[in-house]
Each structure stands twice: as C-alpha cells, then as structure tokens.
Design an enzyme around this catalytic site. Structure first.
Site, PDB file in Angstrom:
ATOM      1  N   ALA A  12       0.800  -1.230   0.000  1.00  0.00           N
ATOM      2  CA  ALA A  12       0.000   0.000   0.000  1.00  0.00           C
ATOM      3  C   ALA A  12       0.834   1.281   0.000  1.00  0.00           C
ATOM      4  CB  ALA A  12      -0.942  -0.011   1.203  1.00  0.00           C
ATOM      5  N   ARG A  14       2.486   2.410  -2.507  1.00  0.00           N
ATOM      6  CA  ARG A  14       2.442   3.052  -3.840  1.00  0.00           C
ATOM      7  C   ARG A  14       1.398   2.365  -4.720  1.00  0.00           C
ATOM      8  NH1 ARG A  14       6.332   0.034  -7.303  1.00  0.00           N
ATOM      9  NH2 ARG A  14       7.207  -1.619  -6.011  1.00  0.00           N
ATOM     10  N   SER A 141      -5.841 -10.237 -11.964  1.00  0.00           N
ATOM     11  CA  SER A 141      -5.456  -9.475 -13.155  1.00  0.00           C
ATOM     12  C   SER A 141      -6.182 -10.046 -14.362  1.00  0.00           C
ATOM     13  CB  SER A 141      -3.947  -9.593 -13.389  1.00  0.00           C
ATOM     14  OG  SER A 141      -3.615  -9.127 -14.675  1.00  0.00           O
ATOM     15  N   TYR A 154       3.307 -14.987 -13.898  1.00  0.00           N
ATOM     16  CA  TYR A 154       2.326 -14.010 -13.405  1.00  0.00           C
ATOM     17  C   TYR A 154       0.903 -14.494 -13.706  1.00  0.00           C
ATOM     18  CZ  TYR A 154       0.245  -9.310 -12.769  1.00  0.00           C
ATOM     19  OH  TYR A 154      -0.506  -8.239 -12.358  1.00  0.00           O
ATOM     20  N   LYS A 158      -2.004 -15.268 -10.968  1.00  0.00           N
ATOM     21  CA  LYS A 158      -3.248 -14.487 -10.937  1.00  0.00           C
ATOM     22  C   LYS A 158      -4.478 -15.354 -11.211  1.00  0.00           C
ATOM     23  CE  LYS A 158      -1.533 -10.498  -9.799  1.00  0.00           C
ATOM     24  NZ  LYS A 158      -1.882  -9.882  -8.504  1.00  0.00           N
ATOM     25  N   ILE A 187      -3.309  -0.693 -15.746  1.00  0.00           N
ATOM     26  CA  ILE A 187      -3.516   0.456 -14.870  1.00  0.00           C
ATOM     27  C   ILE A 187      -2.206   1.236 -14.784  1.00  0.00           C
ATOM     28  CG2 ILE A 187      -4.244   1.165 -12.536  1.00  0.00           C
ATOM     29  CD1 ILE A 187      -6.421  -0.487 -14.038  1.00  0.00           C
TER      30      ILE A 187
HETATM   31  P1  NAP Z   1       3.367  -1.628  -8.203  1.00  0.00           P
HETATM   32  O1  NAP Z   1       3.180  -0.162  -8.358  1.00  0.00           O
HETATM   33  O2  NAP Z   1       4.516  -2.300  -8.865  1.00  0.00           O
HETATM   34  O3  NAP Z   1       3.337  -1.998  -6.647  1.00  0.00           O
HETATM   35  C1  NAP Z   1       3.563  -3.299  -6.230  1.00  0.00           C
HETATM   36  C2  NAP Z   1       3.285  -3.382  -4.749  1.00  0.00           C
HETATM   37  O4  NAP Z   1       3.535  -4.726  -4.312  1.00  0.00           O
HETATM   38  C3  NAP Z   1       4.187  -2.467  -3.957  1.00  0.00           C
HETATM   39  O5  NAP Z   1       3.431  -1.813  -2.973  1.00  0.00           O
HETATM   40  C4  NAP Z   1       5.199  -3.414  -3.333  1.00  0.00           C
HETATM   41  O6  NAP Z   1       5.627  -3.018  -2.030  1.00  0.00           O
HETATM   42  C5  NAP Z   1       4.391  -4.700  -3.192  1.00  0.00           C
HETATM   43  N1  NAP Z   1       5.326  -5.832  -3.192  1.00  0.00           N
HETATM   44  C6  NAP Z   1       6.056  -6.316  -4.212  1.00  0.00           C
HETATM   45  N2  NAP Z   1       6.860  -7.307  -3.781  1.00  0.00           N
HETATM   46  C7  NAP Z   1       6.632  -7.446  -2.447  1.00  0.00           C
HETATM   47  C8  NAP Z   1       7.166  -8.278  -1.432  1.00  0.00           C
HETATM   48  N3  NAP Z   1       8.124  -9.185  -1.672  1.00  0.00           N
HETATM   49  N4  NAP Z   1       6.702  -8.146  -0.176  1.00  0.00           N
HETATM   50  C9  NAP Z   1       5.743  -7.235   0.104  1.00  0.00           C
HETATM   51  N5  NAP Z   1       5.201  -6.405  -0.808  1.00  0.00           N
HETATM   52  C10 NAP Z   1       5.650  -6.507  -2.076  1.00  0.00           C
HETATM   53  O7  NAP Z   1       2.109  -2.411  -8.735  1.00  0.00           O
HETATM   54  P2  NAP Z   1       0.578  -2.022  -8.899  1.00  0.00           P
HETATM   55  O8  NAP Z   1       0.349  -1.779 -10.331  1.00  0.00           O
HETATM   56  O9  NAP Z   1       0.160  -1.023  -7.893  1.00  0.00           O
HETATM   57  O10 NAP Z   1      -0.060  -3.458  -8.590  1.00  0.00           O
HETATM   58  C11 NAP Z   1      -0.800  -3.748  -7.419  1.00  0.00           C
HETATM   59  C12 NAP Z   1      -1.508  -5.087  -7.645  1.00  0.00           C
HETATM   60  O11 NAP Z   1      -2.357  -4.982  -8.792  1.00  0.00           O
HETATM   61  C13 NAP Z   1      -0.559  -6.237  -7.946  1.00  0.00           C
HETATM   62  O12 NAP Z   1      -1.033  -7.420  -7.352  1.00  0.00           O
HETATM   63  C14 NAP Z   1      -0.621  -6.351  -9.448  1.00  0.00           C
HETATM   64  O13 NAP Z   1      -0.282  -7.649  -9.902  1.00  0.00           O
HETATM   65  C15 NAP Z   1      -2.069  -6.009  -9.705  1.00  0.00           C
HETATM   66  N6  NAP Z   1      -2.349  -5.567 -11.060  1.00  0.00           N
HETATM   67  C16 NAP Z   1      -1.771  -4.456 -11.561  1.00  0.00           C
HETATM   68  C17 NAP Z   1      -2.062  -4.074 -12.872  1.00  0.00           C
HETATM   69  C18 NAP Z   1      -1.480  -2.855 -13.523  1.00  0.00           C
HETATM   70  O14 NAP Z   1      -1.684  -2.681 -14.719  1.00  0.00           O
HETATM   71  N7  NAP Z   1      -0.773  -2.004 -12.826  1.00  0.00           N
HETATM   72  C19 NAP Z   1      -2.950  -4.845 -13.636  1.00  0.00           C
HETATM   73  C20 NAP Z   1      -3.523  -5.968 -13.078  1.00  0.00           C
HETATM   74  C21 NAP Z   1      -3.226  -6.317 -11.781  1.00  0.00           C
HETATM   75  P3  NAP Z   1       6.958  -2.105  -1.778  1.00  0.00           P
HETATM   76  O15 NAP Z   1       6.959  -1.032  -2.828  1.00  0.00           O
HETATM   77  O16 NAP Z   1       6.763  -1.599  -0.394  1.00  0.00           O
HETATM   78  O17 NAP Z   1       8.134  -3.036  -1.884  1.00  0.00           O
END
Ligand code: NAP
Length: 246
Positions: A12, A14, A141, A154, A158, A187
């Site tokens: 949470a 970012r 996803s 991935y 998912k 996103i």
């Molecule tokens: P992001 O900006 O890359 O953020 C990823 C988040 O996951 C960060 O808060 C990070 O925490 C946390 N994380 C990663 N590795 C971790 C670990 N080993 N332990 C604890 N926390 C960890 O990604 P986002 O786009 O916001 O994605 C959030 C969710 O939505 C994910 O599950 C992603 O697969 C899903 N999603 C995203 C998209 C998209 O297009 N962006 C599409 C479909 C699904 P820290 O920064 O504190 O390390």
C-alpha cells in the site's frame, strides 16, 4: 481506542494499494498500510491520513518470506484485537518468455502473488470466522483470466488468485465472510511504467476504451466490495479493465 473495522491493505505504499488505502480510509476504520521497500511513501500516506482525522499506521513485511506473512496478521490482531477487511494487493512481475524463464523467477512471482495471499487469507479467515463477519478482497489481473505472452508465472499466480477466491468463498459463506477478487486490466502505475512505447501501443489496441485505467478505478471497486452494498456478493471476480475481458 477500539475501531469499528480494522483493515489491512498489502503493498500500500504506492500504486493501486495506495489508492485503495485512500479510498477505504474513514474515521470508523483503522487502516494498516503494509509495505516492503516503500517505507517513505507509506509513512507519508500514514501522516496524510492522520492529518485528515483518519486512523492509519504502517506495517512492514517482506512477503517473499512465508513466515513474515503469517506474522503480519498475528501482529495486527495482537495490536488491535481484530482484522475485518483484508485487501491482498501486493504483487510483482518477473516477465520472460516461458522457454527462457528461470526457476527463480517463476518461484518469486508464485511466492508473493499466490502463496503469501493464501497465508494471509488463511490467518485472517480464522479471526473473521469467529467474528462471523469479514471481507477478503484479492487483486488478480486480466492476465489471470486471458493469459499473456511473456508472463507465464504471473498468469499462473493471478489465475490461482481467482481459484483460491472461489474455494475460500465456499468455505466461509455461511460465516458471513465474503471473498471476492478484482481483475484490473492495464492500470497506470510503476508496474506498467516500465513498458516500452511499442508494447503500450499494442496493449491500447486491445482495450475497447482505448486508455489505461487509473489506480482509483480499481480502488472504487474494492471499496464497493468492502461496503454493506456488497453484503450478498461472494466468490466473484470483477473486471476493471475498460472492456478487455468479455
Ligand atoms: P506496483 O506499483 O509495482 O506496486 C507493487 C506493490 O507490491 C508495492 O506496494 C510493493 O511493495 C508490493 N510488493 C512487491 N513485492 C513485495 C514483497 N516481496 N513483499 C511485500 N510487498 C511486495 O504495482 P501495482 O500496479 O500497484 O499493482 C498492485 C496489484 O495490482 C498487484 O497485485 C498487481 O499484480 C495487480 N495488477 C496491476 C495491474 C497494472 O496494470 N498495474 C494490472 C492488473 C493487476 P513495496 O513497494 O513496499 O516493496
């Protein structure tokens, strides 16, 4: 001070997780802002919410460590006595064509996106079942629904999130604990910022609305699933993807 609801949002500091926290925060809820490496932005978000009269605190755990995932729920319950809403949002990618993908990259994605989500759900479910109320919302996803070249790890993680959501929802349905997932499309966050212009253009052509979504689009659906308006919804996956999944 006791709160009406205690909420944990993972990942949470970012991106989508941060938007979910901002949307769910209210004076009736205590929100745990989980982070792993994004300490500064998680703490900034905490201060912002507190300034607005909301209740929030940060909590760190590296979810590549299963024991840390288990401890995360235990710590929250020890501190606040309950956990009512779990939003499993933390996730990562390690993209590569299947024929070139290492075992390490496969395992790393499965561990955080799938196994840690399972552990957090299992530990939270024990508390929610006793209380006979709870909400678990898992971020999946569109890739888990449709697959994607270069993302076999991935996609597997998912798709597993959706299957785990349905299975746990069946186990918890009579206890008034709902389990749902949200499947975002593309996103605008750090996760998609790394895509080349060419790949971005290609993805845009697959989105009927011809634009990427915003973290707030996903957060609004999570807020709906966490609200009383969704009392009778469980075992579902809601797509937030501009029409990609149909
Ligand atoms: P992001 O900006 O890359 O953020 C990823 C988040 O996951 C960060 O808060 C990070 O925490 C946390 N994380 C990663 N590795 C971790 C670990 N080993 N332990 C604890 N926390 C960890 O990604 P986002 O786009 O916001 O994605 C959030 C969710 O939505 C994910 O599950 C992603 O697969 C899903 N999603 C995203 C998209 C998209 O297009 N962006 C599409 C479909 C699904 P820290 O920064 O504190 O390390």
């Amino acid at each position: 001070m006791s709160h009406k609801q205690v909420v944990l949002v993972t990942g949470a500091g970012r991106g989508i997780g941060k938007a979910i926290v901002s949307t769910l925060a209210s004076p009736e809820r205590l929100i745990y802002i989980h982070y792993s490496s994004s300490e500064d932005s998680a703490k900034e978000l905490e201060q912002e919410l507190i300034r607005d009269g909301k209740f929030a605190c940060t909590i760190r755990a590296d979810l590549s460590d299963s024991e840390a995932a288990k401890t995360l729920i235990r710590q929250i319950v020890e501190e606040s006595g309950q956990i009512d809403i779990l939003v499993n949002n933390a996730g990562l990618t390690r993209d590569q064509l299947a024929v070139r993908m290492s075992d390490e990259d496969y395992d790393a994605v499965i561990q955080v996106n799938q196994k840690a989500q399972f552990i957090l759900m299992r530990e939270a479910a024990k508390i929610m079942m006793r209380k006979r109320w709870g909400r678990i919302i898992n971020i999946s996803s569109v890739v888990g629904l449709k697959g994607n070249a270069g993302q076999i790890n991935y996609a597997a993680s998912k798709a597993a999130v959706i299957a785990m959501t349905k299975s746990l929802a069946l186990e918890l349905a009579t206890r008034n604990v709902t389990v749902n997932s949200v499947a975002p499309g593309f996103i605008e966050t750090d996760m998609t910022a790394v895509l080349s212009e060419e790949v971005r253009e290609h993805y845009l052509e697959t989105i009927p609305m011809r634009r990427l979504g915003q973290p707030e689009d996903v957060a609004a659906t999570v807020a709906f699933l966490a609200s009383d308006a969704a009392n009778y919804i469980t075992a579902q996956t809601i797509s937030v993807d501009g029409g990609m999944n149909r």
